[in-house]
Scaffold this motif. Sequence first.
Motif, PDB file in Angstrom:
ATOM      1  N   ILE A 182      -9.287  48.946   2.568  1.00  0.00           N
ATOM      2  CA  ILE A 182      -9.216  50.203   3.314  1.00  0.00           C
ATOM      3  C   ILE A 182      -7.763  50.565   3.617  1.00  0.00           C
ATOM      4  CG2 ILE A 182      -9.803  51.296   5.518  1.00  0.00           C
ATOM      5  CD1 ILE A 182     -12.105  51.160   3.527  1.00  0.00           C
ATOM      6  N   LEU A 183      -6.956  49.578   3.960  1.00  0.00           N
ATOM      7  CA  LEU A 183      -5.547  49.836   4.246  1.00  0.00           C
ATOM      8  C   LEU A 183      -4.830  50.376   3.005  1.00  0.00           C
ATOM      9  CD1 LEU A 183      -3.220  49.667   6.273  1.00  0.00           C
ATOM     10  CD2 LEU A 183      -2.843  47.334   5.496  1.00  0.00           C
ATOM     11  N   LEU A 184      -5.104  49.803   1.852  1.00  0.00           N
ATOM     12  CA  LEU A 184      -4.464  50.279   0.622  1.00  0.00           C
ATOM     13  C   LEU A 184      -4.939  51.674   0.239  1.00  0.00           C
ATOM     14  CD1 LEU A 184      -4.408  46.980  -1.450  1.00  0.00           C
ATOM     15  CD2 LEU A 184      -2.503  48.105  -0.288  1.00  0.00           C
ATOM     16  N   VAL A 185      -6.206  51.978   0.507  1.00  0.00           N
ATOM     17  CA  VAL A 185      -6.701  53.325   0.248  1.00  0.00           C
ATOM     18  C   VAL A 185      -6.031  54.319   1.198  1.00  0.00           C
ATOM     19  CG1 VAL A 185      -8.757  54.795   0.442  1.00  0.00           C
ATOM     20  CG2 VAL A 185      -8.892  52.608  -0.751  1.00  0.00           C
ATOM     21  N   ALA A 186      -5.828  53.916   2.432  1.00  0.00           N
ATOM     22  CA  ALA A 186      -5.241  54.812   3.431  1.00  0.00           C
ATOM     23  C   ALA A 186      -3.769  55.115   3.156  1.00  0.00           C
ATOM     24  CB  ALA A 186      -5.389  54.218   4.825  1.00  0.00           C
ATOM     25  N   ILE A 187      -3.062  54.222   2.496  1.00  0.00           N
ATOM     26  CA  ILE A 187      -1.649  54.495   2.235  1.00  0.00           C
ATOM     27  C   ILE A 187      -1.431  55.185   0.901  1.00  0.00           C
ATOM     28  CG2 ILE A 187      -0.840  52.626   3.692  1.00  0.00           C
ATOM     29  CD1 ILE A 187      -0.316  50.975   1.217  1.00  0.00           C
ATOM     30  N   SER A 188      -2.506  55.380   0.135  1.00  0.00           N
ATOM     31  CA  SER A 188      -2.360  56.100  -1.124  1.00  0.00           C
ATOM     32  C   SER A 188      -2.501  57.598  -0.859  1.00  0.00           C
ATOM     33  CB  SER A 188      -3.411  55.633  -2.132  1.00  0.00           C
ATOM     34  OG  SER A 188      -4.699  55.926  -1.640  1.00  0.00           O
ATOM     35  N   TYR A 189      -2.126  58.393  -1.820  1.00  0.00           N
ATOM     36  CA  TYR A 189      -2.217  59.843  -1.669  1.00  0.00           C
ATOM     37  C   TYR A 189      -3.672  60.270  -1.749  1.00  0.00           C
ATOM     38  CZ  TYR A 189       2.780  60.293  -1.983  1.00  0.00           C
ATOM     39  OH  TYR A 189       4.113  60.198  -1.717  1.00  0.00           O
ATOM     40  N   LEU A 190      -4.032  61.194  -0.883  1.00  0.00           N
ATOM     41  CA  LEU A 190      -5.385  61.738  -0.867  1.00  0.00           C
ATOM     42  C   LEU A 190      -5.428  62.991  -1.731  1.00  0.00           C
ATOM     43  CD1 LEU A 190      -6.079  61.266   2.935  1.00  0.00           C
ATOM     44  CD2 LEU A 190      -6.822  59.822   1.056  1.00  0.00           C
ATOM     45  N   MET A 242       1.289  48.041   8.718  1.00  0.00           N
ATOM     46  CA  MET A 242       0.815  47.661   7.385  1.00  0.00           C
ATOM     47  C   MET A 242       1.225  46.236   7.032  1.00  0.00           C
ATOM     48  SD  MET A 242       1.302  51.111   5.124  1.00  0.00           S
ATOM     49  CE  MET A 242       3.012  51.367   5.583  1.00  0.00           C
ATOM     50  N   LEU A 243       2.509  45.961   7.126  1.00  0.00           N
ATOM     51  CA  LEU A 243       2.990  44.631   6.763  1.00  0.00           C
ATOM     52  C   LEU A 243       2.513  43.573   7.753  1.00  0.00           C
ATOM     53  CD1 LEU A 243       6.600  45.536   5.647  1.00  0.00           C
ATOM     54  CD2 LEU A 243       4.626  45.047   4.210  1.00  0.00           C
ATOM     55  N   GLY A 244       2.535  43.903   9.029  1.00  0.00           N
ATOM     56  CA  GLY A 244       2.107  42.954  10.045  1.00  0.00           C
ATOM     57  C   GLY A 244       0.652  42.564   9.899  1.00  0.00           C
ATOM     58  N   SER A 245      -0.207  43.537   9.652  1.00  0.00           N
ATOM     59  CA  SER A 245      -1.626  43.200   9.515  1.00  0.00           C
ATOM     60  C   SER A 245      -1.888  42.371   8.267  1.00  0.00           C
ATOM     61  CB  SER A 245      -2.481  44.463   9.525  1.00  0.00           C
ATOM     62  OG  SER A 245      -2.141  45.318   8.464  1.00  0.00           O
ATOM     63  N   MET A 246      -1.199  42.657   7.176  1.00  0.00           N
ATOM     64  CA  MET A 246      -1.404  41.853   5.964  1.00  0.00           C
ATOM     65  C   MET A 246      -0.878  40.429   6.141  1.00  0.00           C
ATOM     66  SD  MET A 246      -0.836  44.274   2.728  1.00  0.00           S
ATOM     67  CE  MET A 246      -1.227  45.991   2.760  1.00  0.00           C
ATOM     68  N   VAL A 247       0.267  40.283   6.788  1.00  0.00           N
ATOM     69  CA  VAL A 247       0.816  38.946   7.032  1.00  0.00           C
ATOM     70  C   VAL A 247      -0.080  38.156   7.977  1.00  0.00           C
ATOM     71  CG1 VAL A 247       2.748  37.725   8.131  1.00  0.00           C
ATOM     72  CG2 VAL A 247       3.201  39.534   6.484  1.00  0.00           C
ATOM     73  N   VAL A 248      -0.552  38.816   9.035  1.00  0.00           N
ATOM     74  CA  VAL A 248      -1.414  38.144  10.003  1.00  0.00           C
ATOM     75  C   VAL A 248      -2.729  37.707   9.345  1.00  0.00           C
ATOM     76  CG1 VAL A 248      -2.859  38.647  12.027  1.00  0.00           C
ATOM     77  CG2 VAL A 248      -0.431  39.107  12.088  1.00  0.00           C
ATOM     78  N   LEU A 249      -3.301  38.564   8.514  1.00  0.00           N
ATOM     79  CA  LEU A 249      -4.537  38.186   7.827  1.00  0.00           C
ATOM     80  C   LEU A 249      -4.296  37.051   6.836  1.00  0.00           C
ATOM     81  CD1 LEU A 249      -6.169  41.672   7.245  1.00  0.00           C
ATOM     82  CD2 LEU A 249      -6.978  39.857   8.758  1.00  0.00           C
ATOM     83  N   ALA A 250      -3.180  37.094   6.127  1.00  0.00           N
ATOM     84  CA  ALA A 250      -2.874  36.004   5.196  1.00  0.00           C
ATOM     85  C   ALA A 250      -2.688  34.685   5.937  1.00  0.00           C
ATOM     86  CB  ALA A 250      -1.622  36.332   4.384  1.00  0.00           C
ATOM     87  N   LEU A 251      -1.995  34.715   7.065  1.00  0.00           N
ATOM     88  CA  LEU A 251      -1.825  33.498   7.864  1.00  0.00           C
ATOM     89  C   LEU A 251      -3.158  32.984   8.385  1.00  0.00           C
ATOM     90  CD1 LEU A 251       1.375  34.226   9.968  1.00  0.00           C
ATOM     91  CD2 LEU A 251       1.067  32.450   8.249  1.00  0.00           C
ATOM     92  N   ALA A 252      -4.012  33.882   8.822  1.00  0.00           N
ATOM     93  CA  ALA A 252      -5.312  33.467   9.341  1.00  0.00           C
ATOM     94  C   ALA A 252      -6.168  32.836   8.249  1.00  0.00           C
ATOM     95  CB  ALA A 252      -6.041  34.658   9.962  1.00  0.00           C
ATOM     96  N   VAL A 253      -6.118  33.390   7.046  1.00  0.00           N
ATOM     97  CA  VAL A 253      -6.896  32.822   5.941  1.00  0.00           C
ATOM     98  C   VAL A 253      -6.346  31.453   5.553  1.00  0.00           C
ATOM     99  CG1 VAL A 253      -7.440  33.098   3.494  1.00  0.00           C
ATOM    100  CG2 VAL A 253      -7.749  35.012   5.054  1.00  0.00           C
ATOM    101  N   VAL A 254      -5.033  31.346   5.446  1.00  0.00           N
ATOM    102  CA  VAL A 254      -4.431  30.065   5.062  1.00  0.00           C
ATOM    103  C   VAL A 254      -4.694  29.011   6.125  1.00  0.00           C
ATOM    104  CG1 VAL A 254      -2.222  28.899   4.678  1.00  0.00           C
ATOM    105  CG2 VAL A 254      -2.701  31.050   3.544  1.00  0.00           C
ATOM    106  N   ARG A 255      -4.565  29.369   7.389  1.00  0.00           N
ATOM    107  CA  ARG A 255      -4.806  28.422   8.467  1.00  0.00           C
ATOM    108  C   ARG A 255      -6.275  28.023   8.563  1.00  0.00           C
ATOM    109  NH1 ARG A 255      -1.272  27.595  12.863  1.00  0.00           N
ATOM    110  NH2 ARG A 255      -2.892  26.065  13.259  1.00  0.00           N
ATOM    111  N   SER A 256      -7.185  28.799   7.960  1.00  0.00           N
ATOM    112  CA  SER A 256      -8.607  28.493   7.991  1.00  0.00           C
ATOM    113  C   SER A 256      -9.040  27.553   6.868  1.00  0.00           C
ATOM    114  CB  SER A 256      -9.424  29.791   7.895  1.00  0.00           C
ATOM    115  OG  SER A 256      -9.121  30.629   8.973  1.00  0.00           O
ATOM    116  N   MET A 257      -8.142  27.254   5.952  1.00  0.00           N
ATOM    117  CA  MET A 257      -8.485  26.367   4.847  1.00  0.00           C
ATOM    118  C   MET A 257      -8.769  24.967   5.362  1.00  0.00           C
ATOM    119  SD  MET A 257      -8.415  28.084   2.108  1.00  0.00           S
ATOM    120  CE  MET A 257      -7.872  29.664   1.563  1.00  0.00           C
ATOM    121  N   PRO A 258      -9.764  24.304   4.777  1.00  0.00           N
ATOM    122  CA  PRO A 258     -10.069  22.943   5.235  1.00  0.00           C
ATOM    123  C   PRO A 258      -8.923  21.992   4.935  1.00  0.00           C
ATOM    124  CG  PRO A 258     -11.395  23.509   3.320  1.00  0.00           C
ATOM    125  CD  PRO A 258     -10.636  24.734   3.704  1.00  0.00           C
ATOM    126  N   GLY A 259      -8.654  21.123   5.868  1.00  0.00           N
ATOM    127  CA  GLY A 259      -7.605  20.143   5.691  1.00  0.00           C
ATOM    128  C   GLY A 259      -6.223  20.649   6.011  1.00  0.00           C
TER     129      GLY A 259
END
Length: 149
Positions: free
Chosen positions: A90-98, A115-132
């Motif tokens: 949705i974020l990538l669709v929102a930053i493209s031309y309509l 934009m950058l903050g939300s992508m970095v935060v989501l990437a960190l959350a996914v990586v930190r959720s990995m087992p081990g």
Amino acid sequence: MSARSTILSSVLTGVTCVVLLLLGALVGLLSTLNAAWMTRYWDAGHPVPILAVTGLLVFLAVLYTLCRALAWGSRRPSGAVAFAIGFCVILLVAISYLPGGDVFLREALIHQGYMLGSMVVLALAVVRSMPGWANPFLYKGPPVSPSSH
């Protein structure tokens, strides 16, 4: 585990990922529309930019916590990945031309931070959720068996 319970577990995991993907898309849509309004009163003076930056930092902390909680609740990182994919699409669709030529998020610094903050935060959350994945700085190498001493 029987074959039936394995199949049911796989189906439940798939349904959970679809629901979390849609939830991520909904959160992405609502937060992106909110971020588009962050510059509406930007020229009004000092309180507005300070409040916008503070709101952005609070939003990023909540987004990180939500993504980690979804990974914990789904008992696997695929829940966090599905949510993050829905949000980012949705974020990538929102930053493209309509079709009308308008853009939701412009070149304002607060929009770039969103934009950058939300992508970095989501990437960190996914990586930190990995087992081990606990703390890579505490890693001492593979465990040593008692017979090798």
